[in-house]
Design a protein around this motif. Structure first.
Motif, short mmCIF file in Angstrom:
data_model
loop_
_atom_site.label_atom_id
_atom_site.label_comp_id
_atom_site.label_asym_id
_atom_site.label_seq_id
_atom_site.Cartn_x
_atom_site.Cartn_y
_atom_site.Cartn_z
N MET A 10 -68.96 5.27 -3.74
CA MET A 10 -67.76 6.02 -3.39
C MET A 10 -68.11 7.34 -2.69
O MET A 10 -67.45 7.74 -1.73
CB MET A 10 -66.91 6.33 -4.63
CG MET A 10 -66.48 5.15 -5.47
SD MET A 10 -65.79 3.76 -4.56
CE MET A 10 -64.43 4.52 -3.76
N ARG B 54 -58.26 8.30 -10.71
CA ARG B 54 -59.49 8.63 -9.98
C ARG B 54 -60.75 8.30 -10.75
O ARG B 54 -61.66 9.11 -10.85
CB ARG B 54 -59.45 10.09 -9.57
CG ARG B 54 -58.09 10.42 -9.05
CD ARG B 54 -57.97 11.13 -7.82
NE ARG B 54 -59.13 11.14 -6.98
CZ ARG B 54 -59.12 11.73 -5.81
NH1 ARG B 54 -58.06 12.34 -5.39
NH2 ARG B 54 -60.18 11.71 -5.07
N ALA C 200 -55.43 3.41 -4.78
CA ALA C 200 -56.86 3.24 -4.49
C ALA C 200 -57.38 4.33 -3.56
O ALA C 200 -58.58 4.46 -3.36
CB ALA C 200 -57.10 1.86 -3.85
N ILE D 117 -61.16 2.38 2.30
CA ILE D 117 -60.87 1.42 1.23
C ILE D 117 -60.05 0.25 1.81
O ILE D 117 -59.66 -0.65 1.08
CB ILE D 117 -60.11 2.12 0.09
CG1 ILE D 117 -60.79 3.45 -0.29
CG2 ILE D 117 -60.01 1.26 -1.16
CD1 ILE D 117 -62.19 3.32 -0.81
N PHE E 181 -64.13 12.02 -8.55
CA PHE E 181 -64.21 10.77 -9.30
C PHE E 181 -64.64 11.07 -10.73
O PHE E 181 -65.51 11.91 -10.95
CB PHE E 181 -65.24 9.81 -8.68
CG PHE E 181 -64.94 9.46 -7.26
CD1 PHE E 181 -63.93 8.55 -6.94
CD2 PHE E 181 -65.65 10.05 -6.22
CE1 PHE E 181 -63.64 8.24 -5.62
CE2 PHE E 181 -65.37 9.74 -4.90
CZ PHE E 181 -64.35 8.84 -4.60
N VAL F 134 -64.09 5.62 -11.66
CA VAL F 134 -64.92 4.47 -11.31
C VAL F 134 -65.61 4.04 -12.61
O VAL F 134 -65.78 4.86 -13.52
CB VAL F 134 -65.98 4.80 -10.24
CG1 VAL F 134 -65.31 5.09 -8.90
CG2 VAL F 134 -66.87 5.95 -10.66
N ARG G 79 -63.77 -0.91 -1.80
CA ARG G 79 -62.43 -1.46 -2.05
C ARG G 79 -62.41 -2.26 -3.36
O ARG G 79 -61.51 -2.10 -4.18
CB ARG G 79 -62.01 -2.35 -0.88
CG ARG G 79 -60.65 -3.00 -1.08
CD ARG G 79 -60.21 -3.80 0.14
NE ARG G 79 -58.98 -4.52 -0.17
CZ ARG G 79 -57.77 -3.97 -0.16
NH1 ARG G 79 -57.63 -2.69 0.14
NH2 ARG G 79 -56.70 -4.67 -0.47
N ILE H 27 -58.86 7.55 -1.86
CA ILE H 27 -59.87 8.52 -2.35
C ILE H 27 -59.73 9.88 -1.66
O ILE H 27 -60.62 10.72 -1.75
CB ILE H 27 -61.31 7.98 -2.19
CG1 ILE H 27 -61.62 7.64 -0.72
CG2 ILE H 27 -61.51 6.75 -3.06
CD1 ILE H 27 -63.10 7.34 -0.45
N THR I 68 -60.81 -1.18 -10.73
CA THR I 68 -60.54 -0.08 -11.67
C THR I 68 -59.04 0.04 -11.94
O THR I 68 -58.62 0.20 -13.08
CB THR I 68 -61.09 1.25 -11.10
OG1 THR I 68 -62.46 1.07 -10.76
CG2 THR I 68 -60.96 2.37 -12.12
N ARG J 52 -62.43 0.10 -6.37
CA ARG J 52 -61.16 0.79 -6.61
C ARG J 52 -60.10 -0.17 -7.16
O ARG J 52 -59.38 0.18 -8.09
CB ARG J 52 -60.65 1.45 -5.32
CG ARG J 52 -61.48 2.62 -4.82
CD ARG J 52 -61.52 3.79 -5.80
NE ARG J 52 -60.20 4.36 -6.04
CZ ARG J 52 -59.72 4.67 -7.23
NH1 ARG J 52 -60.43 4.45 -8.33
NH2 ARG J 52 -58.53 5.21 -7.35
#
Lengths: 463, 214
Positions: free
Chosen positions: A249, A238, A306, A369, A203, A240, A51, A308, A57, A54
């Motif tokens: 992730m 998407r 956030a 997340i 990602f 990281v 979490r 995924i 980022t 994300r």
């Protein structure tokens, strides 16, 4: 307002064999997820870490996007920034036209479903073949994916068997092993002859320009290895920051999505084939897509970015289990789709989706997340109502009228009498209210009032 | 859209984004706390659970056995000097060439040779005990196709390269995740559960994965 509402679509789906299949598959996936998490003690702290990665980022997305694009180019790839679906589609068809591409293979990618890339490329005369087994079945049956991870969880083996006997060169068999073997054989020659491979991106790694795709079948590996051109389409959120974040992730994604410790193939791609490598694509193009994401980022529902795309919230959602993915009408169904779809594509068409939830909170518990999906559904409902409310336009005036009646004893008694005369009760439940109030009881029952009102009870006992 | 316009739009959006408790700095390298175990034992346990077959006898013996068991008559391989513990490549079956032509011409014809490829022989430069995963990197003499198109994949893993988990490996300086155009984590043979959640092996990748620990 959308010409077809969630209510209409879900009414068509409810109780069908299709949603019975979905109910079974989602329950199995939920059990698998819970046991995979329980088997791994660090899971809860890993979710916290995922979490943080994300959210950090997203809060710094423009810097990470710039870094990512520089890194991809340094590794020898091309980067294209697409404001919307149209720009992304046109870029891909232009690359294909410039380089004499005729045949295209695709590995499973929701973002390409979002922009309807297949349709666009086919209208430019290209052959496009889906290679994920589930997506291949979707394509040859002219269907749409019902789930973001398991596109054909609504079909049983008998339906697939008939389809394959019809379309592929095989004798009828409903054994999944035979069906799989026939698809392998059929798709293998298409893979090996294709000019362009198109993948999504699970990602992107900002500091190295690496893109990762995860598949159990290996379709993303073949798609990104056999053809001479690889095009990767990535939703702009998407990313990281670095490789250490990526492994966190990946582990969280696999355990939450399918209950696996890790997906069979995690494919990490950094640039095209190097000068001294024997195979791999000559060219790599990475298309970074906005398509409503910057509006979503600027909104009160930014946290939804956030996500995924593990699908865990779909599998636990009582609405998804009963109504299935097609009821949502969007490529992104379930709780996450009910927030993401209006946030990306607007409330005029999709404003009723946030109402397709009982707000039970199962999605928030399941989300790796820990996205607060119920709160975001409420944010999206507020947004829908502020834009007219569409299918729920009656709700505002309806609740205002209810408040006026419920706070006035005379009106309230009259309301109860009218309800008794014109409504319909079954046992202890009122199943239909009269007039405009009927909107409330279309999808829910109300407890019937007691024979004696509290008012008169109070008079008898206290008075 | 121009890159600068695109990024400017994102920058404006993120300025008004509501993101509860986001950390200002990259949270940094994280390694899960896991109980101490014997890495080789744990790796074997987990890899077998993922339907891989594990061998601890010399590589040449494993390859001979595999050639007999699956009646192999062709294979793709990394160059022998890229694989630890391998003296020489098998001389019975035919080796399929992997030098793929560049450009528009010849590629499809070249690729057609992979159609019925039976065996692939590669190294593995690392492994994750906790998930039974091997790491296979592409590079000169290390074609990607060797671990991808054959029906059977034999990978040779040096035992000292087994890490506790993916995150432990990523934290190690040897990881170099972005070196070579392709690094793949492989956890068991190719599989699908798309039809009625029934697991079947060998969809697009190998149906059988043999890992030789040396």
């Amino acid at each position: 307002m959308t010409p077809v509402t969630f209510r209409e679509r879900s009414t068509r789906e409810l109780g069908t064999e299709k949603v019975v299949n979905i109910g079974k598959a989602t329950r199995r996936k939920t059990r698998d997820r819970i046991s995979a998490s329980a088997a791994y003690p660090p899971m809860e702290s890993m979710r916290d870490r995922a979490r943080e990665i994300r959210l950090h980022t997203l809060a710094n997305l423009s810097d990470y996007l710039a870094q990512f694009a520089d890194s991809v180019e340094r590794a020898g790839g091309h980067v294209y920034f697409a404001a919307d679906a149209d720009e992304a589609n046109r870029y891909v068809s232009q690359v294909a036209a410039d380089r004499g591409v005729r045949s295209v293979v695709k590995s499973k990618s929701m973002v390409t479903e979002e922009i309807e890339l297949n349709h666009h490329l086919e209208s430019h005369g290209l052959d496009v073949v889906e290679t994920d087994l589930g997506e291949f079945i979707v394509q040859i049956s002219g269907d749409r994916p019902v789930h973001i991870i398991s596109p054909v969880m609504h079909k049983d083996r008998y339906e697939v068997a008939e389809l394959f006997a019809d379309v592929l060169d095989m004798d009828y068999s409903n054994d999944p092993v035979d069906l799989n073997a026939a698809a392998r054989q059929h798709l293998r020659s298409i893979f090996l002859g294709a000019d362009m491979g198109i993948s999504g991106v699970n990602f992107g790694v900002a500091d190295t320009g690496t893109i990762s795709t995860v598949t159990n079948e290996g379709n993303a590996r073949l798609t990104t290895t056999a053809p001479r051109i690889h095009v990767a389409i990535m939703g702009m959120e998407r990313l990281v920051p670095n490789a250490g974040d990526l492994t966190v992730m990946l582990e969280v994604l696999a355990r939450s999505g399918t209950g696996q410790a890790l997906t069979v193939y995690t494919n990490l791609i950094t640039g095209p084939r190097a000068y001294d490598e024997q195979d791999g694509p000559d060219e790599l193009h990475v298309v970074i897509l906005d398509n409503g994401r910057s509006e979503a980022l600027a909104s009160s529902s930014a946290e939804i970015l956030a996500c995924i795309r593990c699908g865990a919230c779909l599998n636990v959602c009582p609405v998804f289990r009963e109504a299935g993915g097609h009821a949502y009408g969007s490529v992104y169904p379930g709780p996450i789709g009910a927030v993401l779809t209006p946030a990306l594509f607007g409330h005029d068409e999709w404003g009723d989706l946030p109402f397709a939830s009982s707000l039970c909170g199962a999605c928030k518990d399941a989300c790796p997340i820990r996205i607060d999906i119920p709160s975001l559904l409420l944010e999206q409902r507020t947004e829908s109502m502020s834009k007219g409310g569409g299918d729920f336009a009656w709700l505002g005036p309806g609740l205002a009228a209810y408040r006026r009646i419920a706070t006035n004893p005379v009106l309230w008694r009259g309301f109860l009498v009218a309800g008794g005369v014109f409504g319909k009760a079954t046992g202890e439940w009122i199943t239909r209210l009269p007039f405009q109030a009927g909107n409330w009881t279309t999808t829910r029952d109300l407890p019937a009032p007691a024979d004696q009102s509290f008012h008169s009870w109070w008079k008898e006992h206290r008075g | 859209m121009e890159r600068s316009d695109f990024l400017a739009r994102v920058e404006t959006a993120q300025a008004s984004a509501i993101l509860p408790d986001h950390p200002p700095d990259d949270p940094g390298q994280w390694v899960p706390e896991l109980p101490e175990v014997d890495l080789v034992t744990r790796f074997i346990e987990m890899a077998e659970k993922m339907a891989a077959e594990i061998h601890t006898v010399p590589v040449d013996d494993v390859i001979s056995e595999v050639i007999d068991r699956y009646a192999i008559d062709n294979y793709i391989s990394w160059d022998a000097d890229r694989i630890d513990g391998l003296d020489e490549l098998p001389d019975g079956p035919r080796r399929i060439h992997t030098e793929t032509p560049r450009g528009v011409d010849g590629r499809a014809e070249h690729n057609a040779a992979y159609m019925d490829c039976q065996l692939g022989i590669t190294g593995a430069e690392a492994a994750f005990a906790e998930t039974g995963t091997i790491v296979v990197r592409s590079g000169p003499g290390q074609p990607r196709m060797a671990s991808l198109v054959p029906l059977v994949h034999v990978a040779v893993l040096p035992r000292e390269r087994i890490f506790r988990s993916a995150s432990h490996w990523a934290a190690d300086p040897s990881a170099r995740m972005a070196e070579g155009s392709n690094v793949v984590f492989i956890t068991g043979p190719s599989k699908t559960a798309d039809i009625e959640s029934i697991v079947t092996l060998g969809v697009h990748g190998p149906k059988h994965l043999h890992i030789v620990i040396v």
